[in-house]
Design an enzyme around this catalytic site. Structure first.
Site, PDB file in Angstrom:
ATOM      1  N   CYS A  34       3.794  17.705 -19.649  1.00  0.00           N
ATOM      2  CA  CYS A  34       3.809  16.248 -19.754  1.00  0.00           C
ATOM      3  C   CYS A  34       4.741  15.843 -20.891  1.00  0.00           C
ATOM      4  O   CYS A  34       4.597  16.343 -22.019  1.00  0.00           O
ATOM      5  CB  CYS A  34       2.389  15.752 -20.018  1.00  0.00           C
ATOM      6  SG  CYS A  34       2.311  14.026 -20.527  1.00  0.00           S
ATOM      7  N   CYS A  39      -0.750  12.157 -16.168  1.00  0.00           N
ATOM      8  CA  CYS A  39      -1.210  13.328 -16.906  1.00  0.00           C
ATOM      9  C   CYS A  39      -2.718  13.227 -17.130  1.00  0.00           C
ATOM     10  O   CYS A  39      -3.199  12.276 -17.752  1.00  0.00           O
ATOM     11  CB  CYS A  39      -0.487  13.445 -18.246  1.00  0.00           C
ATOM     12  SG  CYS A  39      -1.127  14.820 -19.233  1.00  0.00           S
ATOM     13  N   HIS A  78      -1.603   1.326  -4.283  1.00  0.00           N
ATOM     14  CA  HIS A  78      -2.010   2.720  -4.057  1.00  0.00           C
ATOM     15  C   HIS A  78      -1.145   3.715  -4.846  1.00  0.00           C
ATOM     16  O   HIS A  78      -1.065   4.887  -4.481  1.00  0.00           O
ATOM     17  CB  HIS A  78      -1.969   3.051  -2.553  1.00  0.00           C
ATOM     18  CG  HIS A  78      -3.045   2.359  -1.765  1.00  0.00           C
ATOM     19  ND1 HIS A  78      -3.056   2.307  -0.385  1.00  0.00           N
ATOM     20  CD2 HIS A  78      -4.155   1.685  -2.166  1.00  0.00           C
ATOM     21  CE1 HIS A  78      -4.138   1.632   0.003  1.00  0.00           C
ATOM     22  NE2 HIS A  78      -4.803   1.237  -1.043  1.00  0.00           N
ATOM     23  N   GLY A  84       3.013  -4.434   8.928  1.00  0.00           N
ATOM     24  CA  GLY A  84       3.015  -2.983   9.112  1.00  0.00           C
ATOM     25  C   GLY A  84       1.820  -2.254   8.536  1.00  0.00           C
ATOM     26  O   GLY A  84       1.968  -1.157   8.004  1.00  0.00           O
ATOM     27  N   THR A  85       0.649  -2.858   8.672  1.00  0.00           N
ATOM     28  CA  THR A  85      -0.547  -2.135   8.225  1.00  0.00           C
ATOM     29  C   THR A  85      -1.619  -2.214   9.302  1.00  0.00           C
ATOM     30  O   THR A  85      -1.783  -3.241   9.951  1.00  0.00           O
ATOM     31  CB  THR A  85      -1.047  -2.648   6.847  1.00  0.00           C
ATOM     32  OG1 THR A  85      -2.289  -2.006   6.527  1.00  0.00           O
ATOM     33  CG2 THR A  85      -1.211  -4.137   6.787  1.00  0.00           C
ATOM     34  N   GLN A 143       0.852  -1.200   0.000  1.00  0.00           N
ATOM     35  CA  GLN A 143       0.000   0.000   0.000  1.00  0.00           C
ATOM     36  C   GLN A 143       0.880   1.240   0.000  1.00  0.00           C
ATOM     37  O   GLN A 143       0.389   2.359  -0.085  1.00  0.00           O
ATOM     38  CB  GLN A 143      -0.885   0.011   1.245  1.00  0.00           C
ATOM     39  CG  GLN A 143      -1.822  -1.191   1.343  1.00  0.00           C
ATOM     40  CD  GLN A 143      -2.448  -1.289   2.723  1.00  0.00           C
ATOM     41  OE1 GLN A 143      -3.467  -0.696   3.000  1.00  0.00           O
ATOM     42  NE2 GLN A 143      -1.812  -2.048   3.596  1.00  0.00           N
ATOM     43  N   GLU A 151       1.559  -3.302  16.772  1.00  0.00           N
ATOM     44  CA  GLU A 151       0.435  -3.493  17.706  1.00  0.00           C
ATOM     45  C   GLU A 151      -0.584  -4.346  16.971  1.00  0.00           C
ATOM     46  O   GLU A 151      -0.516  -4.440  15.738  1.00  0.00           O
ATOM     47  CB  GLU A 151      -0.171  -2.132  18.065  1.00  0.00           C
ATOM     48  CG  GLU A 151      -0.696  -1.425  16.831  1.00  0.00           C
ATOM     49  CD  GLU A 151      -0.940   0.065  17.007  1.00  0.00           C
ATOM     50  OE1 GLU A 151      -0.882   0.543  18.143  1.00  0.00           O
ATOM     51  OE2 GLU A 151      -1.184   0.723  15.988  1.00  0.00           O
ATOM     52  N   ASP A 159       6.212   4.649  -1.487  1.00  0.00           N
ATOM     53  CA  ASP A 159       7.670   4.794  -1.574  1.00  0.00           C
ATOM     54  C   ASP A 159       8.239   3.658  -2.435  1.00  0.00           C
ATOM     55  O   ASP A 159       7.514   2.751  -2.852  1.00  0.00           O
ATOM     56  CB  ASP A 159       8.303   4.830  -0.169  1.00  0.00           C
ATOM     57  CG  ASP A 159       8.122   3.522   0.600  1.00  0.00           C
ATOM     58  OD1 ASP A 159       8.437   2.439   0.049  1.00  0.00           O
ATOM     59  OD2 ASP A 159       7.675   3.566   1.758  1.00  0.00           O
TER      60      ASP A 159
END
Ligand code: APR
Length: 236
Positions: A136, A117, A109, A176-177, A91, A204, A94
């Site tokens: 563009c 464009c 994502h 990590g989500t 997701q 968590e 980076d």
């Protein structure tokens, strides 16, 4: 692990946290000081394009300062050595999985280093800023490119490939989500329904924690390399 062949790995902001990338749902409920709805929706972009472009320009520029961490590198090692199929669906916008060496990464994502464009619908690799309204490279239209990011209310990318990989998965791992954003948050239930084993690694318990057979609670930079070692040891 002899019954596991195909692995589906879902990652979120938590895997990049130890590289210095802010997660979305921090204790103050803000993302780099902004409410998510002020910077990550098509409405926000229509209302204040300069704010949204500047915000993503800063995120894109930050990529030059950050490096993949032990969790990204461990997944790349598993990717290289695992004899079955392995797909990383992230997701994250980076490029730390790729820079960590992963081979098959699907950005559901979108990506910071891509520009879309709105005049010609073309996508271009993009390292610089967009707030200055560059032309563009495909069609020449100026000021029409937006971040190639899936905002709230927009359709995630590559859904057909994701569904096909979920169908084949023997092991589903979420790293990590927070499990707050669908459709990704629902993948654990699909995978489990289809017979896959399920593991979550997160700082968590996530919102979907009860759907996982196993939860490992702690930092991705420690727990992911440990898990990868276990998987590779099972091959020997
Ligand atoms: N190791 C493991 N997990 C961590 C770490 C760490 N070092 N640091 C934070 N986490 C966990 C947090 O506890 C949290 O549960 O990572 C999770 C990050 O959750 P979010 O910030 O909600 O990020 P994510 O789940 O990726 O968000 C999903 O929301 O705004 C959208 O499109 C955006 O892709 C994003 C989507």
């Amino acid at each position: 692990m002899h019954d596991i062949r195909n692995i589906f790995i879902l990652t979120g902001a938590g895997i990049s946290a130890e590289s210095g990338v802010a997660t979305f749902r921090g204790p103050d409920g803000r993302w780099e000081g902004h409410r998510v709805e002020d910077v990550a929706t098509p409405e926000a972009f229509r209302r204040d394009p300069a704010l949204v472009q500047t915000f993503y320009d800063a995120r894109r520029a930050k990529l030059r300062e950050i490096e993949p961490n032990a969790a990204h590198r461990a997944l790349a090692r598993l990717n290289a050595q695992w004899p079955g199929e392995l797909l990383i669906v992230t997701q994250n916008v980076d490029d730390l999985h790729e820079r960590g060496g992963a081979r098959r990464v699907l950005h559901m994502h979108g990506e910071l280093r891509s520009a879309w464009c709105l005049a010609c619908d073309g996508r271009t690799r993009w390292e610089e800023e967009l707030s200055s309204g560059p032309a563009c490279p495909g069609c020449g239209a100026a000021g029409e490119m937006r971040p190639d990011i899936v905002w709230f209310g927009e359709m995630p990318y590559r859904m057909d490939e994701i569904d096909a990989a979920l169908m084949k998965a023997d092991l589903f791992v979420s790293i990590g989500t927070s499990g707050a954003v669908y459709p990704a948050a629902g993948y654990v239930q699909t995978a489990r329904y289809l017979g896959a084993r399920t593991l979550e690694i997160n700082l968590e318990p996530s919102q979907g924690s009860l759907f996982f057979e196993e939860s490992r609670i702690g930092r991705a930079g420690e727990l992911v390399p440990e898990w990868v070692e276990e998987m590779l040891a099972g091959l020997r």
